[in-house]
Scaffold this motif. Structure first.
Motif, PDB file in Angstrom:
ATOM      1  N   ILE A 178     -17.816 -29.687  63.808  1.00  0.00           N
ATOM      2  CA  ILE A 178     -17.594 -28.265  64.082  1.00  0.00           C
ATOM      3  C   ILE A 178     -16.843 -27.613  62.939  1.00  0.00           C
ATOM      4  N   ARG A 179     -15.812 -28.304  62.450  1.00  0.00           N
ATOM      5  CA  ARG A 179     -15.064 -27.738  61.327  1.00  0.00           C
ATOM      6  C   ARG A 179     -15.936 -27.625  60.078  1.00  0.00           C
ATOM      7  N   LEU A 180     -16.830 -28.631  59.877  1.00  0.00           N
ATOM      8  CA  LEU A 180     -17.716 -28.581  58.715  1.00  0.00           C
ATOM      9  C   LEU A 180     -18.672 -27.397  58.802  1.00  0.00           C
ATOM     10  N   GLN A 197     -18.960 -24.250  56.279  1.00  0.00           N
ATOM     11  CA  GLN A 197     -20.196 -23.895  55.572  1.00  0.00           C
ATOM     12  C   GLN A 197     -20.595 -22.450  55.843  1.00  0.00           C
ATOM     13  N   ALA A 198     -20.458 -22.017  57.103  1.00  0.00           N
ATOM     14  CA  ALA A 198     -20.782 -20.626  57.415  1.00  0.00           C
ATOM     15  C   ALA A 198     -19.873 -19.669  56.676  1.00  0.00           C
ATOM     16  N   VAL A 199     -18.604 -19.984  56.665  1.00  0.00           N
ATOM     17  CA  VAL A 199     -17.660 -19.130  55.930  1.00  0.00           C
ATOM     18  C   VAL A 199     -17.984 -19.131  54.449  1.00  0.00           C
ATOM     19  N   ARG A 200     -18.339 -20.305  53.915  1.00  0.00           N
ATOM     20  CA  ARG A 200     -18.677 -20.386  52.493  1.00  0.00           C
ATOM     21  C   ARG A 200     -19.903 -19.529  52.178  1.00  0.00           C
ATOM     22  N   GLY A 201     -20.965 -19.589  53.070  1.00  0.00           N
ATOM     23  CA  GLY A 201     -22.152 -18.769  52.816  1.00  0.00           C
ATOM     24  C   GLY A 201     -21.835 -17.286  52.836  1.00  0.00           C
TER      25      GLY A 201
END
Length: 671
Positions: free
Chosen positions: A156-158, A162-166
């Protein structure tokens, strides 16, 4: 016997008990092991226990009595005592045999006992090991569940990271201003492809920054200043470039289509101005519209001035109406009328202007038309125009251009088309009503000498009506059909008024047939066969043709016609006896027909061919007359076949019907 059976059963049970006890003692002496000295557990079969109650003997006896074997023995009268002894003997033998078997298998039983004891020890150790394994597995399962929970949390943290990074990557990519963009906007000329590419990138970044600012993104403030300066620089360069191109249109003898085509390649410049600097975009648009408006106005004025010189030399005037006679003359100072008024009532080649090829053909070039001595209609001044076909063509040109504009999604001209039609329709209706009135007020006595040939006014009507009907077929108009209906009524009345000027009915019918046939022929060339005009004149022609045939047959065969009608009426009323007094008349008719029918038919044919201008119509009339003559003579034959006239000697002089038909076919004209 019941007591004996009971005693035998009790004896058997005691013997079994004794046998079992002896077997236990023997097994105790032979076993040697501690496990073999244990008492045998017989459960409910143990009769040595205190639970054995003799009171239950009766129950056993009753049960034994219900046994099928016992019941059979009682029925057959078997001696139970003897039978009981036999059974006891057999039981002893079995007992002894069983004891011997136990003794023989004692070693195996002892070995089996030892093996079972060893297995019990092994199974006990296995039970201890499995218990240890079970405790270990319980601890491992709890550890696995803990690891699974930790793995789910890490996943979940990953995904969140990733969503935040995108999102952050998109935001940063949208906000960052690369050096290539800055260099191209500041230094590259606007005509270079890289300037256009970077301009599109700048427009996309400006839109992205505006969107993020609306969301409250604080990072937009870091790039807002840079983007504003680049936008101002790009707007300045684009404005100078486009205005320079527009100003080039104003040079004399400039082909403005070339710079217009060049501007199409940079259409994105104007889109950029609309999205980022609307004031500059409005300035450029107003400058372009003003410049091109002046150019088009000058071209149109020049074109219109030259086109006015190419007008048709002979234009219809108010005296060039359908009902005006050709011999009418004007005043001394008036202009001469058209050399032939018939030209304004015919469609001719003018109908080609509404064909698809002509509608989309290049415009008329005035100086080319002058060199080629071409003459074109220009119905620009409707107040002085009395050519209804020309105005109607203009209406349909506008209607077709309006349809073309609608198919090409060009609504800008809709108002113009409506204004033009608002001018054309009233004028067309006025001219048509004036023609109707001119025919209504025409005096046949003022038309000069009359003959039986088609009248020029009816020819005008035929050409005029067929032209309007053919044009109106593609885009029908109800008002036009109503006015044409009024005109048709007035023309029919006019033809009747002119026919009334002839003294004989035969000449009247010839005139009517010639005019109806001419109008019908012209209408059928352009109008549909099922149109109202064609059907109306066809009915009129058929009615007058039938009347003319009767009029044609009346002089040579009038007596025969009258007699046949009178005789058929008498026969129908049942008064055929009155025919006996007509023998002399019948004889005269038979001999007169036989002597004169050939010359009469020849004279009739020549008269028809001289009277009608249309040979095909004349041929049809001759065929109709000959057919009616054959039918008349056939009816005459049927009248003479009545009993009252059957013995008439003159019947031998009758001409055979088939012979008459063969002879009449020789008079059929061929064209």
């Amino acid at each position: 016997m019941a007591a004996a059976a009971t005693m035998a059963a009790a004896a058997r049970e005691l013997m079994l008990r004794a046998g079992v006890s002896d077997m236990e003692e023997e097994e105790g002496s032979l076993g040697g092991g501690p496990g073999l000295q244990e008492p045998l557990q017989l459960g409910e079969l143990d009769i040595s226990s205190d639970e054995f109650i003799l009171d239950e003997v009766d129950v056993h006896i009753q049960a034994n009595l219900e046994d099928e074997l016992v019941m059979e023995a009682l029925k057959t009268g078997v001696d139970l005592r003897h039978y009981s002894k036999q059974v006891e003997l057999e039981l002893q033998q079995i007992e002894q045999k069983s004891i011997r078997d136990y003794i023989q298998e004692s070693e195996n039983i002892a070995s089996l006992h030892n093996q079972i004891t060893a297995c019990d020890a092994v199974l006990e150790r296995m039970e201890q090991m499995l218990g240890a394994f079970q405790s270990d597995l319980s601890s491992i399962s709890s550890e696995i569940r803990t690891l699974q929970e930790q793995s789910g949390a890490m996943n979940i943290r990953l995904r969140n990271r990733q969503a935040v990074r995108g999102k952050l990557g998109e935001l940063v990519d949208g906000l960052i201003v690369p050096s290539a963009l800055i260099t191209a906007i500041l230094e590259a000329p606007v005509t270079e492809p890289r300037f256009l590419e970077q301009l599109q990138e700048l427009d996309a970044k400006a839109a992205a920054v505006r969107e993020q600012e609306a969301r409250g993104t604080a990072a937009c403030a870091d790039v807002r200043g840079i983007l504003d300066r680049l936008r101002v620089k790009a707007v300045t360069k684009i404005r100078e470039f486009i205005l320079q191109k527009i100003y080039s249109f104003r040079k004399p003898m400039t082909n403005y289509q070339i710079p217009q085509t060049a501007l199409l390649k940079y259409r994105f410049f104007y889109q950029f101005l609309l999205g980022n600097e609307r004031a500059t975009a409005k300035e450029i648009r107003d400058e372009y519209v003003e410049t091109l408006g002046k150019i088009y106005l000058s071209y149109y004025r020049s074109y219109l001035g030259r086109l006015m010189k190419v007008q048709y030399e002979e234009v219809a005037e108010k005296d060039d109406l359908m009902g005006v006679e050709d011999t009418a003359k004007k005043g001394f100072f008036s202009k001469p009328s058209l050399r032939s008024r018939n030209t304004i009532f015919t469609l001719g080649t003018r109908g080609s202007v509404i064909s698809p090829t002509e509608l989309e053909a290049p415009i008329l070039v005035p100086h080319t038309a002058q060199r080629g001595e071409q003459r074109k209609h220009l119905e620009s001044y409707l107040t002085d125009c009395y050519d209804a076909i020309a105005v109607f063509l203009c209406i349909h040109i506008v209607l077709r251009f309006r349809n073309i504009a609608a198919k090409r999604d060009v609504p800008a001209l809709d108002r113009y088309w409506e204004q033009v039609l608002a001018l054309l329709w009233p004028r067309f209706e006025l001219i048509l009503e004036m023609n109707v009135q001119s025919v209504r007020s025409t005096d046949p006595q003022r038309l000069g000498g009359l003959d039986t040939r088609p009248h020029y006014i009816t020819r005008r009507y035929a050409e005029f009506s067929s032209a309007l009907v053919s044009i109106n077929q593609t885009i029908p108009n109800e008002r036009t059909m109503q006015l044409l209906g009024q005109l048709q009524v007035e023309v029919e009345n006019f033809v009747l008024r002119v026919a009334a000027e002839f003294s004989s009915r035969k000449e009247q019918l010839v005139f009517l047939i010639n005019n109806y046939d001419m109008m019908l022929g012209v209408l059928m060339e352009r109008a549909a066969d099922d149109s109202k005009e064609v059907e109306s004149f066809q009915q009129l022609l058929n009615a007058r043709t039938q009347e003319f045939i009767e009029e044609l047959l009346s002089p040579p065969f009038g007596g025969l016609v009258a007699f046949v009608k009178e005789a058929e009426a008498l026969i129908e009323r049942g008064q055929a006896e009155r025919l006996r007094g007509e023998e002399a008349r019948v004889t005269q008719l038979i001999r007169g027909f036989g002597s004169s029918w050939k010359s009469s038919v020849e004279s009739l044919s020549q008269d028809v061919m001289r009277s009608f201008t249309n040979f095909r119509n004349g041929t049809s009339i001759i065929q109709g007359a000959l057919t009616q003559l054959i039918q008349l003579y056939h009816r005459f034959h049927r009248v003479l076949s009545q009993p009252q006239l059957r013995a008439l000697p003159a019947r031998a002089e009758l001409i055979n019907i088939h012979h008459l038909m063969v002879e009449l076919k020789k008079h059929k004209p061929n064209f």
